[in-house]
Design a protein around this motif. Structure first.
Motif, PDB file in Angstrom:
ATOM      1  N   GLU A   1       0.834  -1.205   0.000  1.00  0.00           N
ATOM      2  CA  GLU A   1       0.000   0.000   0.000  1.00  0.00           C
ATOM      3  C   GLU A   1       0.866   1.251   0.000  1.00  0.00           C
ATOM      4  N   ALA A   2       1.942   1.247   0.777  1.00  0.00           N
ATOM      5  CA  ALA A   2       2.840   2.403   0.810  1.00  0.00           C
ATOM      6  C   ALA A   2       3.479   2.627  -0.552  1.00  0.00           C
ATOM      7  N   LYS A   3       3.906   1.548  -1.178  1.00  0.00           N
ATOM      8  CA  LYS A   3       4.521   1.656  -2.505  1.00  0.00           C
ATOM      9  C   LYS A   3       3.512   2.150  -3.534  1.00  0.00           C
ATOM     10  N   GLN A   4       2.254   1.757  -3.381  1.00  0.00           N
ATOM     11  CA  GLN A   4       1.213   2.194  -4.313  1.00  0.00           C
ATOM     12  C   GLN A   4       0.992   3.696  -4.218  1.00  0.00           C
ATOM     13  N   VAL A   5       1.078   4.245  -3.010  1.00  0.00           N
ATOM     14  CA  VAL A   5       0.930   5.691  -2.838  1.00  0.00           C
ATOM     15  C   VAL A   5       2.016   6.429  -3.621  1.00  0.00           C
ATOM     16  N   VAL A   6       3.241   5.934  -3.523  1.00  0.00           N
ATOM     17  CA  VAL A   6       4.346   6.536  -4.271  1.00  0.00           C
ATOM     18  C   VAL A   6       4.092   6.423  -5.770  1.00  0.00           C
ATOM     19  N   SER A   7       3.600   5.274  -6.201  1.00  0.00           N
ATOM     20  CA  SER A   7       3.317   5.081  -7.630  1.00  0.00           C
ATOM     21  C   SER A   7       2.257   6.057  -8.124  1.00  0.00           C
ATOM     22  N   VAL A   8       1.232   6.296  -7.299  1.00  0.00           N
ATOM     23  CA  VAL A   8       0.189   7.246  -7.685  1.00  0.00           C
ATOM     24  C   VAL A   8       0.791   8.627  -7.917  1.00  0.00           C
ATOM     25  N   LEU A   9       1.648   9.069  -7.006  1.00  0.00           N
ATOM     26  CA  LEU A   9       2.285  10.375  -7.165  1.00  0.00           C
ATOM     27  C   LEU A   9       3.159  10.404  -8.419  1.00  0.00           C
TER      28      LEU A   9
ATOM     29  N   ILE B   1      -1.604  15.253  -5.012  1.00  0.00           N
ATOM     30  CA  ILE B   1      -0.739  15.668  -3.906  1.00  0.00           C
ATOM     31  C   ILE B   1      -1.488  15.593  -2.588  1.00  0.00           C
ATOM     32  N   GLU B   2      -2.743  16.019  -2.571  1.00  0.00           N
ATOM     33  CA  GLU B   2      -3.541  15.945  -1.351  1.00  0.00           C
ATOM     34  C   GLU B   2      -3.759  14.495  -0.922  1.00  0.00           C
ATOM     35  N   GLN B   3      -3.859  13.589  -1.888  1.00  0.00           N
ATOM     36  CA  GLN B   3      -4.083  12.176  -1.596  1.00  0.00           C
ATOM     37  C   GLN B   3      -2.824  11.481  -1.091  1.00  0.00           C
ATOM     38  N   THR B   4      -1.673  11.888  -1.594  1.00  0.00           N
ATOM     39  CA  THR B   4      -0.445  11.132  -1.324  1.00  0.00           C
ATOM     40  C   THR B   4       0.440  11.745  -0.246  1.00  0.00           C
ATOM     41  N   HIS B   5       0.256  13.021   0.060  1.00  0.00           N
ATOM     42  CA  HIS B   5       1.081  13.701   1.054  1.00  0.00           C
ATOM     43  C   HIS B   5       0.285  13.998   2.321  1.00  0.00           C
ATOM     44  N   ASP B   6       0.961  13.977   3.445  1.00  0.00           N
ATOM     45  CA  ASP B   6       0.382  14.477   4.690  1.00  0.00           C
ATOM     46  C   ASP B   6       0.946  15.876   4.910  1.00  0.00           C
ATOM     47  N   LEU B   7       0.375  16.846   4.195  1.00  0.00           N
ATOM     48  CA  LEU B   7       0.917  18.201   4.225  1.00  0.00           C
ATOM     49  C   LEU B   7       0.750  18.861   5.588  1.00  0.00           C
ATOM     50  N   ALA B   8      -0.306  18.507   6.306  1.00  0.00           N
ATOM     51  CA  ALA B   8      -0.490  19.065   7.644  1.00  0.00           C
ATOM     52  C   ALA B   8       0.652  18.639   8.557  1.00  0.00           C
ATOM     53  N   PHE B   9       1.064  17.378   8.433  1.00  0.00           N
ATOM     54  CA  PHE B   9       2.200  16.880   9.215  1.00  0.00           C
ATOM     55  C   PHE B   9       3.473  17.619   8.831  1.00  0.00           C
ATOM     56  N   VAL B  10       3.662  17.840   7.528  1.00  0.00           N
ATOM     57  CA  VAL B  10       4.861  18.516   7.050  1.00  0.00           C
ATOM     58  C   VAL B  10       4.943  19.930   7.612  1.00  0.00           C
ATOM     59  N   VAL B  11       3.811  20.651   7.588  1.00  0.00           N
ATOM     60  CA  VAL B  11       3.802  22.018   8.115  1.00  0.00           C
ATOM     61  C   VAL B  11       4.199  22.024   9.580  1.00  0.00           C
ATOM     62  N   ARG B  12       3.612  21.123  10.362  1.00  0.00           N
ATOM     63  CA  ARG B  12       3.952  21.070  11.786  1.00  0.00           C
ATOM     64  C   ARG B  12       5.430  20.758  11.983  1.00  0.00           C
ATOM     65  N   SER B  13       5.974  19.875  11.161  1.00  0.00           N
ATOM     66  CA  SER B  13       7.386  19.511  11.275  1.00  0.00           C
ATOM     67  C   SER B  13       8.296  20.675  10.905  1.00  0.00           C
TER      68      SER B  13
ATOM     69  N   SER C   1      -3.786   6.190   6.951  1.00  0.00           N
ATOM     70  CA  SER C   1      -3.365   5.541   5.711  1.00  0.00           C
ATOM     71  C   SER C   1      -1.974   6.051   5.361  1.00  0.00           C
ATOM     72  N   TRP C   2      -1.271   5.287   4.555  1.00  0.00           N
ATOM     73  CA  TRP C   2       0.093   5.666   4.209  1.00  0.00           C
ATOM     74  C   TRP C   2       0.111   6.989   3.459  1.00  0.00           C
ATOM     75  N   ARG C   3       0.971   7.896   3.920  1.00  0.00           N
ATOM     76  CA  ARG C   3       1.157   9.185   3.282  1.00  0.00           C
ATOM     77  C   ARG C   3       2.645   9.540   3.260  1.00  0.00           C
ATOM     78  N   ILE C   4       3.021  10.332   2.293  1.00  0.00           N
ATOM     79  CA  ILE C   4       4.395  10.810   2.191  1.00  0.00           C
ATOM     80  C   ILE C   4       4.581  11.974   3.160  1.00  0.00           C
ATOM     81  N   ILE C   5       5.600  11.869   4.016  1.00  0.00           N
ATOM     82  CA  ILE C   5       5.910  12.970   4.926  1.00  0.00           C
ATOM     83  C   ILE C   5       7.304  13.529   4.648  1.00  0.00           C
ATOM     84  N   ASN C   6       7.984  12.978   3.668  1.00  0.00           N
ATOM     85  CA  ASN C   6       9.354  13.365   3.407  1.00  0.00           C
ATOM     86  C   ASN C   6       9.764  12.837   2.049  1.00  0.00           C
ATOM     87  N   ILE C   7      10.450  13.655   1.265  1.00  0.00           N
ATOM     88  CA  ILE C   7      11.061  13.185   0.028  1.00  0.00           C
ATOM     89  C   ILE C   7      12.480  13.716  -0.026  1.00  0.00           C
TER      90      ILE C   7
END
Length: 205
Positions: free
Chosen positions: A29-37, A64-76, A156-162
C-alpha cells in the motif's frame, strides 16, 4: 532538468535506516501511494505546455492531497513555533503551504523527455515508518534518486518526506521559515508563501 531536481519541497530528516522491509500488504500500500504520485508527475510532464500550468495544477492538486500528509509537514517545518499559533493561524499557514506546494509541483514538472520513475526497494524505518526508494531515469543523464518517507499515523500511508539525491529541502525550509518567524512573525511567513505562489501563477499568465 535543473528545475526537476528542485521540484520536491516537502523534505524532512529520515533518521537511521534499518533492515530492508519484507513485502507485505501494508508495504505494498505504501509503494502504491508513491506510484500514484509518480504516475501523476509523469502525466503532468507529458501534458507539458499542452494543458498549461492551470491544467497541470488541476491534475496534480488532488494527487498531492491524496499522497502527502501536508499538515504533518507544516507542523514539522514550524517545529516549536507551531504550538504558539492560534487555531486560525494554524489553519491559514497550512492552507497557504498546501497551495504553494501544489503550485511548485505544477510549475516545475512541466516538460517530458522520456523520463521514467522506477521503484527500487523499501526499507523499514523507526516509528513504524517506511522508506520507499525510487529513481527517475533520464535518457541523457544519470538517474535521480527519490527517497520517500512514509507514515501511517493519519490512518493511511502518506508521504511525509522526500529526499532528492540525499538532499533535505526541509532543513532549508526550517532555517528559512524559522528565521522569518523569529524576526517578523507568522504574518510575514504567510505573506511570503502567498507571494511565492502568486509569482508562479503570474509567470504562467
Amino acid at each position: 532538468m535543473a528545475k526537476l531536481l528542485l521540484a520536491v519541497t516537502l523534505i524532512m530528516a529520515t533518521g537511521s535506516l534499518q533492515a530492508e522491509a519484507p513485502e507485505t500488504s501494508e508495504n505494498s500500500e505504501a509503494k502504491q501511494v508513491v506510484s500514484v504520485l509518480q504516475d501523476g508527475l509523469i502525466q503532468a510532464m507529458r501534458q507539458g505546455q499542452k494543458n498549461g500550468y492551470s491544467g497541470r495544477q488541476q491534475l496534480l492538486a488532488p494527487i498531492i492531497e491524496q499522497t502527502h500528509d501536508l499538515a504533518f509537514v507544516v507542523r514539522s517545518v514550524l517545529g516549536s513555533h507551531w504550538i504558539k499559533l492560534d487555531a486560525d493561524q494554524q489553519q491559514t499557514i497550512t492552507r497557504v503551504f498546501q497551495e504553494n506546494s501544489i503550485a511548485t509541483y505544477a510549475d516545475r514538472f512541466d516538460q517530458y523527455d522520456q523520463e521514467q520513475f522506477v521503484i527500487i526497494d523499501q526499507t523499514q524505518l523507526p516509528r513504524n515508518r517506511l522508506l520507499v526508494r525510487s529513481q527517475l531515469t533520464r535518457l541523457d543523464d544519470k538517474p535521480v534518486n527519490f527517497d520517500y518517507v512514509m507514515d501511517k499515523s493519519s490512518g493511511s500511508w502518506r508521504i511525509i518526506n522526500i529526499l532528492v539525491d540525499g538532499v533535505s529541502d526541509l532543513a532549508l525550509k526550517r532555517a528559512e521559515y524559522g528565521s522569518i518567524l523569529q524576526k517578523d512573525g507568522i504574518t510575514a511567513l504567510i505573506d511570503l508563501l502567498q507571494n511565492k505562489t502568486a509569482s508562479i501563477e503570474q509567470r504562467h499568465q
